[in-house]
Design a protein around this motif. Structure first.
Motif, short mmCIF file in Angstrom:
data_model
loop_
_atom_site.label_atom_id
_atom_site.label_comp_id
_atom_site.label_asym_id
_atom_site.label_seq_id
_atom_site.Cartn_x
_atom_site.Cartn_y
_atom_site.Cartn_z
N LEU A 1 0.84 -1.17 -0.21
CA LEU A 1 -0.08 -0.02 0.06
C LEU A 1 1.02 1.30 -0.14
O LEU A 1 1.88 1.37 0.67
CB LEU A 1 -0.80 0.12 0.98
N CYS A 2 0.40 2.28 -0.43
CA CYS A 2 1.16 3.65 -0.42
C CYS A 2 1.00 4.03 1.09
O CYS A 2 0.05 4.13 1.46
CB CYS A 2 0.40 4.64 -1.57
N PRO A 3 2.21 4.24 1.38
CA PRO A 3 2.59 4.67 2.80
C PRO A 3 1.75 6.03 3.20
O PRO A 3 1.67 6.37 4.30
CB PRO A 3 4.00 4.61 3.15
N VAL A 4 1.67 6.91 2.02
CA VAL A 4 0.84 8.26 2.44
C VAL A 4 -0.54 7.99 2.33
O VAL A 4 -1.33 8.49 3.31
CB VAL A 4 1.35 9.22 1.23
N CYS A 5 -1.22 7.60 1.35
CA CYS A 5 -2.57 7.74 1.17
C CYS A 5 -3.27 6.09 1.29
O CYS A 5 -4.48 6.25 1.24
CB CYS A 5 -3.18 8.10 -0.08
N GLY A 6 -2.45 5.15 1.14
CA GLY A 6 -3.10 3.93 1.47
C GLY A 6 -3.49 3.15 0.35
O GLY A 6 -4.12 2.27 0.52
N ALA A 7 -3.00 3.99 -0.82
CA ALA A 7 -3.66 3.39 -2.14
C ALA A 7 -2.79 1.78 -2.52
O ALA A 7 -1.83 1.72 -2.14
CB ALA A 7 -3.55 4.10 -3.34
N ASP A 8 -3.86 1.09 -2.87
CA ASP A 8 -3.28 -0.38 -3.31
C ASP A 8 -2.25 -0.32 -4.38
O ASP A 8 -2.95 -0.33 -5.66
CB ASP A 8 -4.46 -1.48 -3.57
N GLU B 1 -0.86 4.64 -9.62
CA GLU B 1 -0.22 5.99 -9.72
C GLU B 1 -1.16 7.08 -8.81
O GLU B 1 -1.73 7.76 -9.30
CB GLU B 1 -0.26 6.34 -11.12
N CYS B 2 -0.98 7.05 -7.64
CA CYS B 2 -1.68 7.81 -6.71
C CYS B 2 -1.25 9.12 -6.67
O CYS B 2 -1.78 10.16 -6.24
CB CYS B 2 -1.85 7.24 -5.28
N GLY B 3 0.06 9.29 -7.08
CA GLY B 3 0.49 10.73 -7.18
C GLY B 3 1.23 11.14 -6.17
O GLY B 3 1.76 12.41 -5.90
N CYS B 4 1.39 10.40 -4.95
CA CYS B 4 1.81 10.91 -3.51
C CYS B 4 3.35 11.04 -3.94
O CYS B 4 3.93 9.97 -4.74
CB CYS B 4 1.53 9.93 -2.46
N SER B 5 3.96 11.81 -3.27
CA SER B 5 5.55 11.59 -3.28
C SER B 5 5.80 11.22 -1.89
O SER B 5 5.51 11.77 -0.85
CB SER B 5 6.00 13.23 -3.53
ZN LIG Z 1 -0.52 7.39 -2.33
#
Ligand SMILES: [Zn+2]
Ligand SMILES: [Zn+2]
Length: 176
Positions: A136-143, A151-155
């Motif tokens: 998971l994305c550590p910033v937004c939790g996207a799978d 490509e959730c776009g989090c840096s």
């Molecule tokens: Zn993210």
């Protein structure tokens, strides 16, 4: 009278008669008889394949056991269903001289404790849905394994050192 564990108790009178005598066992054991006490392993037939051989020190048991288990991926938290299998090489003794030996009672060899212990050890500490699960994305939790969310776009800045320590631990488990 049949004991409830009769499927796991093997009569080894013939094997014990002479050093070098062998016996092969290929059965499917009802997992409820194993009393695994682990809800990752549900009710199922557990295939067991063993080769028994009488030696000077006891009866050597070699073979494999495998079972399906259900767990949660450590990275993305999705359900994981996989098969754990383990190779076994152990000894049963009437008079225990090897601290790792299993007890042999009379001419009855009970496979239940052997199968139970090895199966539980074979279940992974850190199961993954697939070896390269991006998690998971550590910033937004996207799978990150889902193309729609990857490509959730989090840096992602410098990784949190606590996660790095966990990653290092996880890699060690994976290498075993
Ligand atoms: Zn993210
Ligand atoms: Zn995963």
């Amino acid at each position: 009278m049949a004991s409830p564990l009769s499927g796991l108790v093997v009569n080894v009178a013939e094997v014990l008669r002479r050093v070098g005598n062998v016996k092969d066992i290929d059965v499917a054991i009802d997992s409820t008889l194993l009393e695994l006490g682990d809800d990752r392993v549900g009710g199922q037939d557990v295939p067991v394949s063993f080769h028994l051989e009488s030696t000077n020190t006891g009866i050597v048991v070699r073979g494999t056991v495998s079972a399906e288990y259900h767990d949660t991926c450590r990275r993305c938290l999705k359900d994981v269903t996989d098969r754990a299998s383990v190779d076994i090489g152990e000894i049963y003794q009437r008079e225990i001289t090897d601290p790792d030996a299993y007890p042999l009672e009379g001419e009855q060899l009970n496979l239940a404790p052997l199968v139970r212990e090895h199966l539980l050890l074979a279940l992974p500490d850190a199961p993954l849905c697939r070896a390269d699960c991006p998690g998971l994305c550590p910033v937004c939790g996207a799978d990150k394994s889902d193309p729609a969310e990857a490509e959730c776009g989090c840096s992602v800045g410098a990784p949190d050192p606590r996660w790095e320590a966990l990653e290092a631990l996880r890699d060690r488990f994976d290498d075993r």
